[in-house]
Design an enzyme around this catalytic site. Structure first.
Site, PDB file in Angstrom:
ATOM      1  NE  ARG A 180      -3.738  -2.267   0.070  1.00  0.00           N
ATOM      2  CZ  ARG A 180      -3.624  -3.312  -0.828  1.00  0.00           C
ATOM      3  NH1 ARG A 180      -2.279  -3.370  -1.571  1.00  0.00           N
ATOM      4  NH2 ARG A 180      -4.408  -4.303  -0.893  1.00  0.00           N
ATOM      5  CB  SER A 230      -9.662  -2.182   3.630  1.00  0.00           C
ATOM      6  OG  SER A 230     -10.065  -3.061   3.121  1.00  0.00           O
ATOM      7  CD  GLU A 305      -5.763   0.097   2.773  1.00  0.00           C
ATOM      8  OE1 GLU A 305      -6.455   0.019   1.600  1.00  0.00           O
ATOM      9  OE2 GLU A 305      -5.363  -1.016   3.327  1.00  0.00           O
TER      10      GLU A 305
END
Length: 318
Positions: A180, A230, A305
């Site tokens: 990520r 998420s 995130e």
């Protein structure tokens, strides 16, 4: 104090067709559908307009914030005293193109539409991206992934813009991909164009995989509510075994936990959703409570995130 009038007037003169918006509500540009106004927003439709935007800002000592589709962003209720740049439209020469057996798309293009373009050509590697509500540039920025796929595996090269207007070409290795993250998430580069190298496969096989992923999303994810997907990153593995944020949140009995209009989805514990009328403050407070409870009961620290954008000097407690 930023000189917004000077930047606005200069861009009006140097790029007359450029779309500029003052005090633009950021709730229109995030999938959470919350957030106060950005001081100034530019929506360049061409490489020329993008160059004019970053160069003018750089010379006026204003650092732009590069926005994709806002699918991984939470903006303060007060808004942000920033110059937001959001690529709009596609390349001047059209939508997705095929060049030397590689697919090429504009950074502001839809990641989901790119996946469909790959399907039409019988190219495999983007099946996971069908249904992801982000842009091509945003997907590269955060190394988007799902169902075992990651965008880093198929990126061939990236054309990016430095703040002084210099164009750079980066290879896959130079993109510094990780979980990520990428070099773009740690620097100030605007992703203009991305080339993807994919394998030729049977079109029916590709479609079957995409249909399977779409069915899984509909079954398990709260797609009917605004969210940023998420909310927390996958924690580090323990003794070689994967650990999942959603499982930890569920284990702590937090499904359905609500603050104002924000809720931990009862369908998927990894999603914080806007049930209706949520504020950024509601979402931050809910994330804080989830993080504290999970740490107290499991010893695992969840990392967001979701990125946060607020007024100058405004922070969140993560």
């Amino acid at each position: 104090m930023k000189n917004w009038n000077a930047l606005y007037d200069r861009l009006r003169k140097e790029a007359p067709s450029l779309e500029l918006r003052r005090d633009e509500p950021m709730g229109r540009h995030t999938t959470f559908r919350v957030g106060g106004p950005a001081a100034l927003m530019a929506l360049p439709k061409t490489v020329g307009e993008a160059k004019a935007v970053v160069k003018a800002a750089h010379e006026l000592e204003i650092t732009p914030f590069f926005l994709g589709n806002g699918s991984n962003l939470l903006v303060s209720d007060r808004g942000t005293d920033r110059f937001v740049v959001k690529l709009s439209g596609h390349l001047e020469r059209g939508d997705v193109r095929e060049v030397n057996r590689e697919l090429v798309d504009w950074g502001g293009g839809s990641l989901s539409k790119l996946a469909m373009a790959a399907l039409d050509r019988g190219l495999s590697g983007l099946e996971f991206a069908q249904g992801i509500p982000g842009t091509v540039g945003g997907g590269v920025y955060m190394n988007a992934g799902a169902y075992g796929g990651e965008i880093s595996r198929i990126v061939s090269s990236v054309t990016a813009l430095e703040l002084d207007g210099t164009v750079r070409e980066l290879t896959n290795q130079e993109c510094g991909f990780g979980y990520r993250k990428s070099v773009f998430s740690q620097s100030r580069l605007l992703i203009l164009q991305v080339s993807f190298a994919m394998e030729q496969r049977d079109q029916a096989e590709i479609k079957a995989k995409m249909d399977d992923f779409a069915a899984r999303r509909r079954e398990k994810q709260p797609l009917e509510y605004p969210s940023a997907g998420s909310t927390f990153k996958r924690p580090p593995a323990v003794d070689g075994q994967p650990v999942y944020a959603a499982a930890l949140i569920d284990q702590c009995g937090l499904k359905g936990l609500t603050v104002g209009g924000a809720q931990v989805s009862e369908k998927h514990a990894g999603f914080v959703i806007n049930k209706g009328g949520a504020t950024s403050h509601d979402i931050v407070e809910l994330m804080t409570q989830v993080r504290e409870r999970v740490f107290q009961e499991t010893g695992v620290t969840l990392e967001p995130e979701v990125r946060y954008l607020g007024m100058e000097g405004e922070e969140w407690n993560f």
